[in-house]
Design a protein around this motif. Structure first.
Motif, mmCIF file in Angstrom:
data_model
loop_
_atom_site.group_PDB
_atom_site.id
_atom_site.type_symbol
_atom_site.label_atom_id
_atom_site.label_comp_id
_atom_site.label_asym_id
_atom_site.label_seq_id
_atom_site.Cartn_x
_atom_site.Cartn_y
_atom_site.Cartn_z
ATOM 1 N N LEU A 65 -7.851 4.018 3.456
ATOM 2 C CA LEU A 65 -8.287 3.141 2.379
ATOM 3 C C LEU A 65 -9.698 3.523 1.943
ATOM 4 N N ILE A 88 -7.601 3.717 -2.823
ATOM 5 C CA ILE A 88 -7.002 2.386 -2.806
ATOM 6 C C ILE A 88 -7.914 1.429 -2.056
ATOM 7 N N VAL A 148 -12.575 -2.214 1.653
ATOM 8 C CA VAL A 148 -11.961 -3.505 1.961
ATOM 9 C C VAL A 148 -12.931 -4.586 1.495
ATOM 10 N N VAL A 199 -8.339 -2.756 -0.827
ATOM 11 C CA VAL A 199 -7.629 -4.019 -0.632
ATOM 12 C C VAL A 199 -8.625 -5.164 -0.646
ATOM 13 N N ALA A 217 -6.401 -3.514 6.653
ATOM 14 C CA ALA A 217 -7.437 -2.530 7.010
ATOM 15 C C ALA A 217 -7.285 -2.037 8.435
ATOM 16 N N VAL A 236 0.851 -1.200 0.000
ATOM 17 C CA VAL A 236 0.000 0.000 0.000
ATOM 18 C C VAL A 236 0.886 1.250 0.000
#
Length: 329
Positions: free
Chosen positions: A203, A181, A206, A183, A197, A167
Motif C-alpha cells: 500500500l 493504493i 493508510v 486505504v 494495512a 484491494v
C-alpha cells in the motif's frame, strides 16, 4: 463533554500490551486463502449521472466466501492513464450511499472506491446495497457481537476479508495504478483500514480517521458509548463467556494489525472522543510497525477534524506521491 482519558504526554507514550493469539497469522492466512480461491474479476458498469466532471461506475466484487459486495468507483472525467486510488471504508451503520455525496478525492485527481459494508446501510446516510448472508448465534443489537462465539463466525472476519478483496480487485482495474493504493476511513472505516494495512503489502499509505475497533479491552472498560457498549450489554447477559469473547476480539484488534503494517500512516484522534477514546487510537498508532503521524483535535468529540482532517490527508498524500515520484525517477 469533558476530557476523560490520558493526558496528551501520556498518550504519546501509551504502548500497552495487547493480547495476541498464537495463531493470529495462520488464522488470517487461511481466511484470505479461502476467499481468494473464488474468482476475483470485478464487474464494473458505467452509471448515468448528472455529474459532468466525475465518471461514476457501479462495482460488484467478490468478498468473503465468494459473496458479492458492492462499491462505487469515481474517476475524474477524461482520465486516460492509471491513477492513484483511495479506497474508502465506511462508518458504523452506514452504506455506500449515493455517488455524488463523496467527490473530494475524484475532484483531486484520484480514483476513489467506496466499499459498501455488508449488512449495514440503514443507520444513517442514504443506504447500502450489500446483504450479509451469514447467520449468527446469540448477540446484542448491532454488529459488534454477531458470531462472537468464534473467530471463524465473527462478523468482522467477513468485513475485513471484503476489504482486502477490494484491494485485490482494485489492482486488476485498468483505471488504477496497483502500486499507488491508499486505504482510508472514518471510525469503523478507519478500523477496517488499519486491518487492511496489516493484511496487505504494497500500500502507498493508510489514513485512519478517529478509528474504531482498536484495543478492545480498554475501550470496553473505559467508555459507556456505543458501539463498544454492545459488548458490555452482551457480557452482562452472557456472564460466563468473557474470556472467549475477548479471545475472539483479539483476532480483530487494530493493535495486532498495526504490528504488521508495512505502509506509513496518518492517524487522527480527538481528545473529547468517548466513542473511540484517544488512548485506543494511540495504542494502535504507537504499535505501528513503520512511520505513523497523528493529528490531534484537542476540543472535538467523535466528529474529529472533519473537513480540516481531509485537507491534512490530501497534503500528506501529495507529499507521499511526490516522494515516490522522485524516488522512481
Amino acid at each position: 463533554m469533558t476530557r476523560f482519558d490520558l493526558t496528551l504526554p501520556e498518550l504519546e507514550l501509551y504502548r500497552p500490551e495487547v493480547a495476541e493469539p498464537e495463531d493470529f497469522d495462520a488464522f488470517w492466512e487461511r481466511t484470505l486463502d479461502e476467499a481468494r480461491a473464488f474468482p476475483a474479476e470485478p464487474v464494473v458498469e458505467r452509471v448515468s449521472s448528472p455529474l459532468t466532471q466525475v465518471e461514476v461506475h457501479d462495482v460488484t466484487f467478490t468478498g468473503f466466501a465468494g459473496q458479492p459486495v458492492r462499491a462505487w468507483l469515481l474517476l475524474p472525467s477524461g482520465s486516460t492513464s492509471p491513477l492513484p486510488a483511495v479506497i474508502e471504508y465506511l462508518g458504523y451503520g452506514g452504506g455506500r450511499g449515493l455517488p455524488h455525496e463523496k467527490l473530494e478525492w475524484a475532484a483531486s485527481g484520484y480514483a476513489h472506491l467506496i466499499m459498501d459494508t455488508r449488512g449495514q446501510g440503514s443507520g444513517w446516510g442514504t443506504g447500502g446495497d450489500t446483504p450479509d448472508p451469514a447467520g449468527t448465534g446469540p448477540s446484542s443489537p448491532g454488529f459488534m457481537t454477531r458470531g462472537i462465539q468464534s473467530p471463524d463466525d465473527y462478523y468482522y472476519r467477513r468485513v475485513y476479508t471484503d476489504a482486502v478483496r477490494l484491494v485485490d480487485a482494485a489492482r486488476t482495474l485498468p483505471q488504477i495504478d496497483p502500486a499507488r493504493i491508499i486505504v482510508t476511513g472514518v471510525s469503523q472505516g478507519g478500523g477496517i483500514a488499519v486491518a487492511v494495512a496489516g493484511l496487505v503489502d504494497g500500500l502507498l499509505g493508510v489514513l485512519p480517521d478517529v478509528p474504531f475497533l482498536q484495543h478492545f479491552e480498554r475501550a470496553v472498560g473505559l467508555t459507556d458509548a456505543f458501539p463498544y457498549q454492545e459488548i458490555v450489554t452482551y457480557l452482562s447477559v452472557h456472564r460466563d463467556v468473557v474470556e472467549q469473547t475477548y479471545r475472539t476480539l483479539s483476532y480483530f484488534d487494530g493493535v495486532n494489525f498495526a504490528r504488521r503494517a508495512s505502509a506509513p500512516a496518518l492517524f487522527s484522534t480527538a481528545l473529547h472522543d468517548q466513542t473511540c477514546p484517544p488512548s485506543t487510537v494511540y495504542a494502535t498508532r504507537n504499535h505501528w510497525a513503520t512511520d505513523a503521524a497523528i493529528e490531534v483535535y484537542p476540543f472535538n468529540e467523535h466528529e474529529g477534524g472533519q473537513g480540516h482532517q481531509w485537507v491534512r490527508q490530501a497534503a500528506w498524500l501529495a507529499d507521499r506521491l511526490s516522494t515516490i515520484g522522485a524516488t522512481s525517477a
